[in-house]
Motif scaffolding. Structure first.
Motif, short mmCIF file in Angstrom:
data_model
loop_
_atom_site.label_atom_id
_atom_site.label_comp_id
_atom_site.label_asym_id
_atom_site.label_seq_id
_atom_site.Cartn_x
_atom_site.Cartn_y
_atom_site.Cartn_z
N ASN A 1 -3.15 1.27 -1.46
CA ASN A 1 -1.74 0.94 -1.53
C ASN A 1 -1.58 -0.41 -2.21
N LEU A 2 -0.55 -0.57 -3.01
CA LEU A 2 -0.32 -1.80 -3.76
C LEU A 2 -0.31 -3.05 -2.88
N ALA A 3 0.40 -3.00 -1.77
CA ALA A 3 0.47 -4.17 -0.89
C ALA A 3 -0.89 -4.48 -0.28
N ASN A 4 -1.65 -3.46 0.07
CA ASN A 4 -2.99 -3.69 0.62
C ASN A 4 -3.91 -4.30 -0.44
N ALA A 5 -3.86 -3.77 -1.65
CA ALA A 5 -4.70 -4.30 -2.73
C ALA A 5 -4.34 -5.75 -3.03
#
Length: 156
Positions: free
Chosen positions: A134-138
């Motif tokens: 996920n973008l936020a996790n990355a």
């Protein structure tokens, strides 16, 4: 100062979560248009909670505008590496204080032209059948690694 750049983000909840991350770490956040949502989107606001006043946010009309305004920044682009790009695992890169950590759209990632123009490419090692995080996790994983590398986490 390390900065986070979201290139043409599509999902308001992800952008709101990244904004919250940037507020927590006092990291400037840059959004490059077109955006897949309005900055007034309720999901965007909800994901960022009441931290929006603490986000150092700049919205850019294009990536060319962003890079022209930051000639001294080193572009560190995140890629899944599934298009044949040789990317360094994020934890092995030597980050610098002037790095701009660039993340692409949720559905397409970064365009070839931007990957080719980046000074460094990083990837997050993934095992199994998942193509990407996920973008936020990355953004969280890479930002904290960069902050640790430049000593910003010491004494916090």
């Amino acid at each position: 100062m390390i900065e986070v750049v979201l290139y043409e983000p599509e999902i308001p909840q992800n952008t709101g979560s990244v904004a919250r991350l940037c507020a927590a770490t006092k990291t400037p956040l840059h959004l490059v248009k077109p955006l897949g949502f309005s900055l007034e989107d309720r999901y965007l606001k909800r994901a960022g909670l009441d931290y929006w006043p603490h986000v150092n946010l700049t919205v850019w009309e294009s990536f060319v505008d962003f890079t022209a305004a930051r000639p001294g920044s080193r572009l560190v682009a995140a890629t899944a590496g599934n298009r044949g790009h040789a990317a360094v695992p994020y934890h092995q890169l030597s980050y610098g204080r002037d790095d701009a950590l660039v993340f692409g759209t949720e559905s397409r990632g970064l365009p070839e032209s931007l990957l080719d123009a980046a000074h460094a490419l990083v990837r997050i090692p993934i095992w199994g059948q998942v193509r990407s995080l996920n973008l936020a996790n990355a953004a969280s994983v890479v930002l904290y690694a960069a902050l640790r590398h430049v000593g910003e986490l010491d004494g916090k």
